[in-house]
Design a protein around this motif. Structure first.
Motif, PDB file in Angstrom:
ATOM      1  N   TYR A 222      -5.418 -11.221  47.324  1.00 22.25           N
ATOM      2  CA  TYR A 222      -6.700 -11.412  48.056  1.00 22.25           C
ATOM      3  C   TYR A 222      -7.872 -11.687  47.028  1.00 22.25           C
ATOM      4  O   TYR A 222      -7.735 -11.247  45.919  1.00 22.25           O
ATOM      5  CB  TYR A 222      -7.181 -10.387  49.042  1.00 22.25           C
ATOM      6  CG  TYR A 222      -6.903  -8.969  48.550  1.00 22.25           C
ATOM      7  CD1 TYR A 222      -7.933  -8.154  47.994  1.00 22.25           C
ATOM      8  CD2 TYR A 222      -5.561  -8.142  48.323  1.00 22.25           C
ATOM      9  CE1 TYR A 222      -7.899  -6.829  47.474  1.00 22.25           C
ATOM     10  CE2 TYR A 222      -5.767  -7.039  48.083  1.00 22.25           C
ATOM     11  CZ  TYR A 222      -6.649  -6.343  47.356  1.00 22.25           C
ATOM     12  OH  TYR A 222      -6.787  -4.949  47.013  1.00 22.25           O
TER      13      TYR A 222
ATOM     14  N   TYR B  61     -12.044 -11.267  46.312  1.00 22.16           N
ATOM     15  CA  TYR B  61     -13.142 -10.483  46.941  1.00 22.16           C
ATOM     16  C   TYR B  61     -14.235 -10.434  45.669  1.00 22.16           C
ATOM     17  O   TYR B  61     -13.848 -11.065  44.621  1.00 22.16           O
ATOM     18  CB  TYR B  61     -12.953  -9.105  47.184  1.00 22.16           C
ATOM     19  CG  TYR B  61     -12.668  -8.353  46.404  1.00 22.16           C
ATOM     20  CD1 TYR B  61     -13.105  -7.260  45.312  1.00 22.16           C
ATOM     21  CD2 TYR B  61     -10.999  -8.405  45.894  1.00 22.16           C
ATOM     22  CE1 TYR B  61     -12.838  -6.451  44.279  1.00 22.16           C
ATOM     23  CE2 TYR B  61     -10.681  -7.316  44.788  1.00 22.16           C
ATOM     24  CZ  TYR B  61     -11.420  -6.595  44.013  1.00 22.16           C
ATOM     25  OH  TYR B  61     -11.047  -5.693  43.217  1.00 22.16           O
ATOM     26  N   ASP B  62     -15.391 -10.158  46.147  1.00 24.30           N
ATOM     27  CA  ASP B  62     -16.517 -10.160  44.938  1.00 24.30           C
ATOM     28  C   ASP B  62     -16.706 -11.628  44.432  1.00 24.30           C
ATOM     29  O   ASP B  62     -17.055 -11.726  43.208  1.00 24.30           O
ATOM     30  CB  ASP B  62     -16.404  -9.068  44.042  1.00 24.30           C
ATOM     31  CG  ASP B  62     -16.893  -7.637  44.277  1.00 24.30           C
ATOM     32  OD1 ASP B  62     -17.352  -7.590  45.422  1.00 24.30           O
ATOM     33  OD2 ASP B  62     -16.485  -6.905  43.752  1.00 24.30           O
ATOM     34  N   THR B  63     -16.447 -12.595  45.230  1.00 24.36           N
ATOM     35  CA  THR B  63     -16.918 -13.916  44.728  1.00 24.36           C
ATOM     36  C   THR B  63     -18.242 -14.248  44.524  1.00 24.36           C
ATOM     37  O   THR B  63     -18.907 -14.260  45.518  1.00 24.36           O
ATOM     38  CB  THR B  63     -15.805 -14.925  45.748  1.00 24.36           C
ATOM     39  OG1 THR B  63     -14.678 -14.748  45.777  1.00 24.36           O
ATOM     40  CG2 THR B  63     -15.939 -16.534  45.190  1.00 24.36           C
TER      41      THR B  63
ATOM     42  N   CYS C 112      -9.501 -14.844  56.398  1.00 22.55           N
ATOM     43  CA  CYS C 112     -10.918 -13.921  55.917  1.00 22.55           C
ATOM     44  C   CYS C 112     -10.684 -12.691  56.415  1.00 22.55           C
ATOM     45  O   CYS C 112     -11.387 -12.621  57.514  1.00 22.55           O
ATOM     46  CB  CYS C 112     -11.868 -14.949  56.123  1.00 22.55           C
ATOM     47  SG  CYS C 112     -13.247 -14.570  54.871  1.00 22.55           S
TER      48      CYS C 112
ATOM     49  N   HIS D 159     -12.438 -10.088  55.995  1.00 18.68           N
ATOM     50  CA  HIS D 159     -13.681  -9.589  56.114  1.00 18.68           C
ATOM     51  C   HIS D 159     -14.703 -10.798  55.586  1.00 18.68           C
ATOM     52  O   HIS D 159     -14.573 -11.432  54.664  1.00 18.68           O
ATOM     53  CB  HIS D 159     -13.955  -8.468  55.178  1.00 18.68           C
ATOM     54  CG  HIS D 159     -15.258  -7.687  55.500  1.00 18.68           C
ATOM     55  ND1 HIS D 159     -16.404  -7.641  54.638  1.00 18.68           N
ATOM     56  CD2 HIS D 159     -15.289  -6.486  56.528  1.00 18.68           C
ATOM     57  CE1 HIS D 159     -17.276  -6.867  55.318  1.00 18.68           C
ATOM     58  NE2 HIS D 159     -16.643  -6.042  56.186  1.00 18.68           N
TER      59      HIS D 159
ATOM     60  N   ASP E 193     -19.750 -10.482  51.288  1.00 19.14           N
ATOM     61  CA  ASP E 193     -18.659  -9.247  51.776  1.00 19.14           C
ATOM     62  C   ASP E 193     -17.307  -9.929  51.822  1.00 19.14           C
ATOM     63  O   ASP E 193     -16.459  -9.257  52.315  1.00 19.14           O
ATOM     64  CB  ASP E 193     -19.253  -8.427  52.881  1.00 19.14           C
ATOM     65  CG  ASP E 193     -19.616  -9.438  53.941  1.00 19.14           C
ATOM     66  OD1 ASP E 193     -19.435 -10.517  53.986  1.00 19.14           O
ATOM     67  OD2 ASP E 193     -19.561  -8.868  55.115  1.00 19.14           O
ATOM     68  N   ALA E 194     -17.216 -10.994  51.710  1.00 21.83           N
ATOM     69  CA  ALA E 194     -16.004 -11.756  51.890  1.00 21.83           C
ATOM     70  C   ALA E 194     -14.671 -11.365  51.083  1.00 21.83           C
ATOM     71  O   ALA E 194     -14.616 -10.896  50.083  1.00 21.83           O
ATOM     72  CB  ALA E 194     -15.906 -13.260  51.659  1.00 21.83           C
ATOM     73  N   VAL E 195     -13.622 -11.147  52.089  1.00 20.27           N
ATOM     74  CA  VAL E 195     -12.084 -10.799  51.478  1.00 20.27           C
ATOM     75  C   VAL E 195     -11.426 -11.784  51.938  1.00 20.27           C
ATOM     76  O   VAL E 195     -11.268 -11.786  53.134  1.00 20.27           O
ATOM     77  CB  VAL E 195     -11.838  -9.421  51.688  1.00 20.27           C
ATOM     78  CG1 VAL E 195     -10.287  -9.062  51.084  1.00 20.27           C
ATOM     79  CG2 VAL E 195     -12.985  -8.236  51.236  1.00 20.27           C
TER      80      VAL E 195
END
Length: 144
Positions: free
Chosen positions: A36, A38-40, A60, A62, A103-105
């Motif tokens: 996964y 995140y923090d992109t 996605c 989150h 906040d995307a994961v």
């Protein structure tokens, strides 16, 4: 180009929601790798490649993001914003992920283990391979 989005079954009540995924049932392949992102950062694009053999489901779980798919013949943009929806990406499909919410994961289920030799990382080479018929793209396999 056919875009395949899965709406996975949700199970929930007043305590919350749950989505269970089973290979060869909810996922159309055996899952050999899970990762996964995140923090992109804002404005960052990821991907920029195709795979010769590997298939993927992107979820996605989150937040939200967009996926640009390119068969070498046609391009489509797909938004992912629901944790119970998955996007199937076949092999030999160029992909770029972008417009990630803060906040995307983005969860990825892959049909193969990591193998650098399976990657096509040069877009011009990808287009040449499609043109020469070296890649079996979805343009000739719309039945999935």
């Amino acid at each position: 180009m056919q875009v395949i989005k899965y709406a996975f079954q949700q199970h929930g009540d007043s305590r919350g929601q749950l989505v269970a995924l089973e290979e060869m049932k909810d996922i159309p392949f055996t899952i050999k790798r899970v990762y996964y992102m995140y923090d992109t950062g804002e404005g960052v694009r990821r991907g920029y490649h195709a795979h010769k053999s590997l298939e993927q489901i992107l979820i996605c779980i989150h937040g939200s993001c967009k996926i640009m798919l390119d068969s070498g013949f046609e391009k489509k943009v797909v938004s992912l914003e629901k944790p119970y929806e998955g996007l199937y990406i076949s092999n030999n499909m160029w992909r770029e992920m972008y417009d990630f919410s803060s906040d995307a994961v983005l969860l990825v289920l892959a049909s193969e283990l990591y193998d650098e030799s399976d990657y096509i990382r040069d877009y011009e080479e990808f287009l040449k391979m499609v043109e020469r018929g070296e890649l079996d793209t979805n343009e000739s396999n719309e039945s999935r």
